[in-house]
Scaffold this active site. Structure first.
Site, PDB file in Angstrom:
ATOM      1  N   ILE A 262      30.587  29.556  42.857  1.00 30.21           N
ATOM      2  CA  ILE A 262      31.022  27.484  42.551  1.00 30.21           C
ATOM      3  C   ILE A 262      31.750  26.760  43.089  1.00 30.21           C
ATOM      4  O   ILE A 262      33.313  27.568  43.838  1.00 30.21           O
ATOM      5  CB  ILE A 262      31.510  27.099  41.180  1.00 30.21           C
TER       6      ILE A 262
ATOM      7  N   GLU B  64      52.787  42.352  44.529  1.00 29.11           N
ATOM      8  CA  GLU B  64      52.790  41.069  44.600  1.00 29.11           C
ATOM      9  C   GLU B  64      53.126  39.778  43.441  1.00 29.11           C
ATOM     10  O   GLU B  64      51.905  39.230  43.226  1.00 29.11           O
ATOM     11  CB  GLU B  64      52.737  40.661  45.616  1.00 29.11           C
TER      12      GLU B  64
ATOM     13  N   TRP C  52      42.171  35.648  44.219  1.00 29.63           N
ATOM     14  CA  TRP C  52      41.453  34.286  45.331  1.00 29.63           C
ATOM     15  C   TRP C  52      42.253  33.831  46.070  1.00 29.63           C
ATOM     16  O   TRP C  52      41.190  32.737  46.660  1.00 29.63           O
ATOM     17  CB  TRP C  52      40.645  33.947  44.228  1.00 29.63           C
ATOM     18  N   ASN C  53      43.317  33.364  45.577  1.00 33.26           N
ATOM     19  CA  ASN C  53      44.397  31.958  45.907  1.00 33.26           C
ATOM     20  C   ASN C  53      44.304  32.512  47.857  1.00 33.26           C
ATOM     21  O   ASN C  53      44.574  31.306  48.778  1.00 33.26           O
ATOM     22  CB  ASN C  53      45.410  31.767  45.580  1.00 33.26           C
TER      23      ASN C  53
ATOM     24  N   LYS D  17      39.442  45.822  45.894  1.00 33.31           N
ATOM     25  CA  LYS D  17      38.643  44.984  45.762  1.00 33.31           C
ATOM     26  C   LYS D  17      38.840  44.153  46.045  1.00 33.31           C
ATOM     27  O   LYS D  17      39.751  42.982  45.382  1.00 33.31           O
ATOM     28  CB  LYS D  17      39.156  45.818  43.804  1.00 33.31           C
TER      29      LYS D  17
ATOM     30  N   LEU E 252      36.028  35.245  42.502  1.00 27.82           N
ATOM     31  CA  LEU E 252      35.668  34.052  42.925  1.00 27.82           C
ATOM     32  C   LEU E 252      35.446  33.612  44.622  1.00 27.82           C
ATOM     33  O   LEU E 252      35.903  32.364  45.165  1.00 27.82           O
ATOM     34  CB  LEU E 252      37.289  33.585  42.110  1.00 27.82           C
TER      35      LEU E 252
ATOM     36  N   GLU F 116      56.406  43.188  51.453  1.00 24.70           N
ATOM     37  CA  GLU F 116      54.824  43.379  52.542  1.00 24.70           C
ATOM     38  C   GLU F 116      54.852  42.657  53.950  1.00 24.70           C
ATOM     39  O   GLU F 116      55.812  41.619  53.600  1.00 24.70           O
ATOM     40  CB  GLU F 116      53.810  42.165  52.050  1.00 24.70           C
TER      41      GLU F 116
ATOM     42  N   CYS G  94      52.146  31.693  45.187  1.00 26.21           N
ATOM     43  CA  CYS G  94      53.087  32.048  44.572  1.00 26.21           C
ATOM     44  C   CYS G  94      54.325  31.558  44.966  1.00 26.21           C
ATOM     45  O   CYS G  94      55.639  31.962  43.977  1.00 26.21           O
ATOM     46  CB  CYS G  94      52.692  33.276  44.929  1.00 26.21           C
TER      47      CYS G  94
END
Length: 493
Positions: free
Chosen positions: A34, A259, A161-162, A185, A189, A474, A293
């Site tokens: 979507i 994270e 997803w962000n 993985k 979304l 990271e 985040c």
């Protein structure tokens, strides 16, 4: 509100990359994607299940010996080619990211550039992985004692997803540079940009079995974590999912890099450049419509300048153009979907009961939006003043375009408020007083402290959190060594 531009909005179909091929059918079926800007279907996702996870891990395990044995020069050259190819395709990757997330096109392009930068940075590390020699002790058996950093094997990466293209750079680049194979993985979304990256990596010469991409849901992620041939997990996402991952990982005792979320506070003192402080806070909070985040979501302001900063912040937020993410003028696109839209509006409604909504807090007037996007999941940039620091919006991650402003009277109170949430990802200190900075930095419980503004997350800087924001790092040298384990070797004289 901004208007639309002429562009194709069809994403087509994507699915798993398994051992260099793209199956046209998967065990977990398919789902519609979507478009957050239109609330309409704009693509199809073939979902991976345990069957695809097993196949990917087996292929990665088989490819590992050759990839590990590849010369550091070879790995460096391949990663450099990946960087070069990504730079050339930034417009394409940016467009895909915008269609997936509704992020403004300029933001999406910047994320693609960041991803390419991490590949260039870690390409430079591929031939600089070194151990150390341990000095002999006169009371010990004489000999040569040294360490060897070695790759783990198969790394399982679970993306949120962000900002999936950004996580690709931060996670996959160092894992490959260290000699590991990777099974990703990707989020159901937002799987399209990650899939296109994988194609680019193959075209650049990455051996087919070294990287696998599996768009899928929780079942696929759980199976990946539990798989006995996956040596380590790197995860970005929320605390509830992290707890499930840790529970699943205990069965094989595999290490996990987490994270997680944040509730970053900007501390504004009277001697700061107030205009710059407001500009930085507004820019940070409303990037990606607040869906990040480490975005600044709390603004802690000394009472001496509180009213002035609240007014300036409200004016700056109200001036941000909301609308079509493909319009170059747009600063805020939609949030990710219907569920997020309803949740965020609910948080704002509850917060309005005991704080002051200075600006925003509503769905934009749909008459002002271009016809194509009038059903999209938009929320006005929202500024709340006089927020109770112990309230839901004062302590918990909203993951939406909401900035909470609250006053303080002293350095001690500012530190206490900054540390008062479960999170510890980042803190911003706005002041010209170097002595104040030196006093406060050791007291702030966060993995990053930014003084007078953000650095833009250079690839050489380590990134990670304290407390419930996770553990591990990271970026930088620390990010490389997350994917290496140390072997000690002693040779008796």
């Amino acid at each position: 509100m901004t208007s639309t531009t002429s562009v194709s909005h069809d994403l087509g179909t994507t699915g798993p990359l398994l051992d260099g091929t793209w199956p046209n059918r998967t065990s977990a079926g398919e789902t519609d994607h979507i478009d957050p800007a239109t609330a309409r279907v704009n693509g199809t996702v073939l979902l991976s299940g345990p069957e695809e996870v097993d196949a990917a891990v087996a292929a990665a395990k088989a490819a590992f010996p050759a990839w590990r044995a590849a010369s550091p020069d070879e790995r460096r050259c391949i990663l450099q080619r990946v960087e070069e190819s990504m730079r050339k395709r930034v417009p394409e990757l940016g467009r895909l990211n915008t269609l997936e997330l509704g992020a403004p096109l300029s933001t999406s392009a910047a994320l693609a550039h960041l991803c390419a930068g991490w590949f260039g940075y870690y390409a430079g590390w591929a031939d600089k992985i070194e151990g150390v020699t341990i000095p002999p002790s006169p009371r010990m058996v004489p000999g040569l004692d040294y360490t060897v950093p070695e790759p783990y094997g198969v790394i399982g990466v679970i993306l949120t997803w962000n900002g999936p293209i950004m996580s690709v750079g931060m996670k996959i680049a160092p894992a490959l540079a260290a000699g590991n194979c990777v099974v990703v993985k990707s989020p159901e979304l937002a799987p399209f940009t990650v899939a296109r990256f994988a194609e680019i990596a193959l075209e650049a010469g990455l051996p087919p079995g070294v990287l696998h991409v599996l768009p899928g849901g929780p079942e696929a992620g759980d199976h990946l974590v539990r798989h006995p041939d996956v040596a380590k997990i790197s995860f970005t996402g929320g605390i509830p999912t992290a707890k499930k991952i840790l529970d699943a990982a205990r069965h094989t005792l595999k290490p996990v890099l987490l994270e997680l979320g944040g509730k970053t506070a900007a501390l504004v003192f009277p001697d700061a450049d107030l205009d710059a402080a407001v500009t930085e806070a507004v820019r940070s909070c409303f990037t990606l419509s607040g869906q990040g985040c480490n975005l600044t979501t709390r603004l802690l302001v000394h009472r001496e300048v509180y009213d002035r900063v609240v007014r300036s912040t409200a004016d700056a937020a109200a001036a941000l153009p909301v609308g079509d993410p493909f319009d170059r003028r747009t600063a805020l696109g939609p949030v990710i979907g219907k569920a997020a839209h309803e949740r965020i509006l609910g948080v704002i409604e509850r917060a309005a009961e005991d704080s002051r909504v200075v600006v925003g807090g509503r769905v934009p007037d749909r008459v002002g939006l271009a016809p194509r996007i009038r059903d999209g999941y938009f929320i006005e940039p929202t500024v709340l003043a006089d927020v109770d620091p112990h309230s839901e919006v004062g302590r918990q991650e909203v993951f939406g375009p909401v900035l909470s402003v609250m006053p303080f009277d002293s350095e001690e109170e500012a530190v206490e408020l900054a540390n008062s949430t479960p999170y510890g990802l980042g803190t911003v200190v706005q002041t010209r007083d170097v002595s104040r900075v030196q006093r406060m930095v050791p007291l702030l419980q966060s993995g990053t402290v930014l003084v007078n503004g953000a650095s833009g997350q250079p690839p050489g800087a380590p990134f990670g959190g304290y407390k419930s924001s996770g553990y591990g790092r990271e970026g930088g040298r620390e990010g490389l060594y997350e994917f290496l384990q140390t072997k000690n070797v002693f040779i008796r004289a």
